[in-house]
Scaffold this motif. Structure first.
Motif, short mmCIF file in Angstrom:
data_model
loop_
_atom_site.label_atom_id
_atom_site.label_comp_id
_atom_site.label_asym_id
_atom_site.label_seq_id
_atom_site.Cartn_x
_atom_site.Cartn_y
_atom_site.Cartn_z
N SER A 351 0.82 -1.21 0.00
CA SER A 351 0.00 0.00 0.00
C SER A 351 0.86 1.26 0.00
O SER A 351 1.79 1.41 0.80
N GLY A 352 0.53 2.17 -0.93
CA GLY A 352 1.22 3.45 -1.01
C GLY A 352 2.53 3.43 -1.77
O GLY A 352 3.17 4.48 -1.89
N PHE A 353 2.92 2.27 -2.30
CA PHE A 353 4.23 2.19 -2.95
C PHE A 353 4.16 1.75 -4.41
O PHE A 353 5.19 1.40 -5.00
N ALA A 354 2.99 1.79 -5.02
CA ALA A 354 2.90 1.46 -6.44
C ALA A 354 3.77 2.41 -7.25
O ALA A 354 3.66 3.63 -7.13
N GLY A 355 4.66 1.84 -8.04
CA GLY A 355 5.57 2.64 -8.85
C GLY A 355 6.83 3.07 -8.14
O GLY A 355 7.72 3.66 -8.77
N ARG A 356 6.93 2.77 -6.86
CA ARG A 356 8.13 3.15 -6.09
C ARG A 356 9.01 1.91 -5.89
O ARG A 356 8.59 0.77 -6.04
N THR A 357 10.26 2.15 -5.51
CA THR A 357 11.25 1.08 -5.48
C THR A 357 11.45 0.50 -4.08
O THR A 357 10.96 1.04 -3.08
N LEU A 358 12.19 -0.60 -4.04
CA LEU A 358 12.54 -1.20 -2.76
C LEU A 358 13.36 -0.23 -1.92
O LEU A 358 13.20 -0.15 -0.70
N GLY A 359 14.23 0.55 -2.57
CA GLY A 359 14.98 1.56 -1.84
C GLY A 359 14.07 2.60 -1.20
O GLY A 359 14.29 3.03 -0.06
N ASP A 360 13.03 3.00 -1.95
CA ASP A 360 12.05 3.95 -1.39
C ASP A 360 11.36 3.36 -0.17
O ASP A 360 11.12 4.05 0.84
N TYR A 361 11.02 2.10 -0.25
CA TYR A 361 10.32 1.43 0.85
C TYR A 361 11.19 1.40 2.11
O TYR A 361 10.72 1.67 3.22
N LEU A 362 12.47 1.07 1.94
CA LEU A 362 13.36 1.03 3.09
C LEU A 362 13.49 2.40 3.73
O LEU A 362 13.42 2.54 4.96
N ALA A 363 13.67 3.43 2.91
CA ALA A 363 13.81 4.78 3.43
C ALA A 363 12.56 5.22 4.20
O ALA A 363 12.65 5.82 5.28
N ALA A 364 11.40 4.90 3.65
CA ALA A 364 10.14 5.33 4.29
C ALA A 364 9.89 4.60 5.59
O ALA A 364 9.14 5.10 6.45
N ASN A 365 10.49 3.43 5.75
CA ASN A 365 10.27 2.64 6.96
C ASN A 365 11.47 2.66 7.91
O ASN A 365 11.55 1.83 8.83
N GLY A 366 12.39 3.61 7.70
CA GLY A 366 13.50 3.78 8.61
C GLY A 366 14.50 2.65 8.60
O GLY A 366 15.21 2.43 9.58
N ARG A 367 14.59 1.93 7.50
CA ARG A 367 15.55 0.83 7.42
C ARG A 367 16.76 1.28 6.61
O ARG A 367 16.65 2.13 5.71
#
Length: 544
Positions: A351-367
């Motif tokens: 959810s909220g990450f369609a079109g975004r990358t794994l790097g984006d996901y890590l940054a958004a989740n503080g990883r």
């Protein structure tokens, strides 16, 4: 204007020669028109699909078939399409797209606007409609369609997601389901061996089911077991299955994934050439992108996925088992992708990450932005049900080498969806125009006549279609009329929901489904069945 050629040593003569052979040339099909016609396509540049040079000619259509092709036909017709300045070609044949839900999307605009008039549903990992015969008889859609017997569906139907060989009774039940689908008109057995549960099938199981599908006109069509580190073995397995079952082999979306394996296309093509030289019928299709799209399961070891989501979640929650999953997934990631965090772009399921990358996901989740953190995130996401993604994983050089081969046809590997829904791979909107516009016109990969053959007669021959793929007297009037200078894909990885441009008119069985660039309401598509031993075959293509 044409740009610099991109295929080393790929000449105009070689390009045309690569698609000739068993295809009759158009000269023998020219006739003078007689009597009235339903439709006349006037004044276009006719490229007949054989690889022969274009000619200026008119095309007359009567009762859904081509009645005449000749310059300046003196023919009466109830309707006329002015094709002056446009290319008139056979309707494009899509050898692999995901259209199980086409009854929900009877006018698949994203595919029709690419010039596609016939679609093969190979059912690699999706469920097969069952029973197949009444589903096909009720189908009313714009394009022609043909369907396989689905191995993944049959295995799930009989064995669930079990990671083991079938018992003799289970194999007999799967063979019965395959035979039933073939009797209902399926054109072959389709396998998706990189996916669960098909990945658990041994070669002997596949041979047994391919033999159950074997009959005149059938083939074995496959998403290979591996498209990276073990591609050579996967091709060999497909060839072995075809030989054992005495079926032609068609490999869907041939590619080389993972940067570690780039440059292997010539060696893989040599294996295919050896089989063809020995008399085996082998073909394949390719889509013109360096990223693929699929389920998150390809990033995880198959054993960890047995039994479905709940059992995977239990394994991921166990410390020792999770450590094993993570270790193997860390090895898989650079094999299945370009090796970077941004090689994975999410589509659906996060959810909220369609079109975004794994790097984006890590940054958004503080990883931290590390591969180890990325693998941990993938395991966590799979434990919540998984996702679909776009994986940047192939080299353009390998892709172009595959496309240039005489056995190669074009495909989209596309999906159906409501416009604006989800986050599809751009191939669903743009594969055919991207090939004809970006690679053929702008980068001079090959002459347009050779490229058209790869979208028409070559897939028709691979799939065993009769009366389609070539503009000739008596053939079905599936015709794509497009602007050579304007055909182009507009869908991108950042902005996928954009239709392609340049297809001005599209006829399916002589009926316009696109006219003057506008989608129409007509549903003239036929179900192309290999044969109908047990049914009356309503709505069938009698030439199929």
């Amino acid at each position: 204007m044409p740009g610099k050629p991109v295929a080393d040593g790929w000449s105009r003569r070689a390009a045309i020669g690569a698609v000739l052979g068993a295809i009759p040339v158009m000269g023998g099909a020219l006739r003078a028109a007689s009597g009235g016609h339903d439709l006349l396509v006037r004044g276009g540049q006719v490229i007949d699909g054989t690889g022969a040079a274009r000619i200026r000619a008119d095309v007359a259509i009567r009762a859904g078939r081509i009645a005449a092709i000749a310059p300046d036909l003196a023919a009466d017709a109830r309707d006329v399409i002015d094709a002056s300045g446009l290319i008139v070609a056979p309707g494009f044949i899509e050898p692999h797209a995901h259209i199980t839900d086409i009854a929900t999307f009877p006018r698949p605009e994203n595919l029709l606007r690419q010039g596609i008039t016939t679609i093969a549903n190979s059912l690699h990992s999706l469920d097969q409609p069952y029973p197949l015969a009444p589903f096909l008889s009720a189908l009313r859609v714009a394009p022609n369609t043909l369907w396989t017997a689905g191995h993944s569906w049959a295995r799930k139907h009989v064995m669930g997601l079990a990671n083991r060989a079938p018992t003799s009774g289970e194999l007999a039940r799967m063979r019965h389901l395959v035979r039933e689908a073939m009797d209902d008109g399926a054109f072959g057995l389709g396998t998706g061996l990189e996916y669960i549960p098909a990945a658990y099938a041994r070669t002997d199981e596949l041979v047994a089911l391919a033999r159950a599908a074997a009959r005149p006109g059938a083939l074995y069509v496959t998403h290979l077991r591996d498209e990276g580190a073990r591609l050579r073995e996967a091709i060999d397995e497909a060839l072995e299955i075809g030989r054992a079952a005495k079926l032609p082999v068609h490999i869907s979306h041939l590619k080389i994934t993972g940067m570690r394996h780039w440059g292997l296309a010539p060696a893989m093509l040599a294996r295919i050439d050896d089989a063809r030289a020995a008399g085996q019928r082998v073909s394949f299709d390719v889509y013109p992108y360096t990223a693929y799209s699929t389920y998150s399961t390809v990033l995880l070891p198959p054993w960890s996925l047995a039994g479905g989501d709940r059992e995977f979640a239990a394994r991921a929650a166990d410390g020792a088992t999770r450590a094993r999953i993570v270790a193997e997934a860390r090895t898989l990631y650079p094999i299945q992708t370009g090796g970077q965090l941004d090689s994975l772009r999410f589509r659906d399921g996060v959810s909220g990450f369609a079109g975004r990358t794994l790097g984006d996901y890590l940054a958004a989740n503080g990883r931290p932005p590390t591969l180890d953190a990325g693998i941990d995130a993938i395991v966590d996401l799979q434990a919540r049900g998984g996702f679909t993604g776009i994986f940047e994983a192939m080299s353009e050089r390998d892709m172009l080498d595959f496309l240039a081969h005489p056995a190669a046809s074009l495909s989209s590997d596309g999906d159906l969806f409501a416009f604006g829904a989800g986050f599809p791979h751009p191939r669903s909107y743009g594969a055919f125009p991207r090939f004809l516009g970006h690679y053929v016109r702008d980068r001079a990969l090959m002459p347009l006549e050779a490229a058209i053959a790869k979208t028409t007669s070559v897939p028709a021959r691979a799939l065993g279609l009769k009366g389609r793929g070539v503009l000739a007297i008596g053939h079905h009037a599936d015709i794509t009329i497009f602007d050579e200078a304007a055909i182009a894909d507009r869908s991108t990885f950042a902005d996928p929901h954009r239709h392609s441009e340049g297809v001005i008119h599209l006829l399916v069985n002589g009926v316009p489904v696109i006219r003057d660039s506008r989608l129409r309401e007509a549903l003239p598509g036929q179900v192309i069945r290999r044969g109908c031993a047990r049914t009356a075959c309503r709505n069938r293509d009698p030439s199929g």
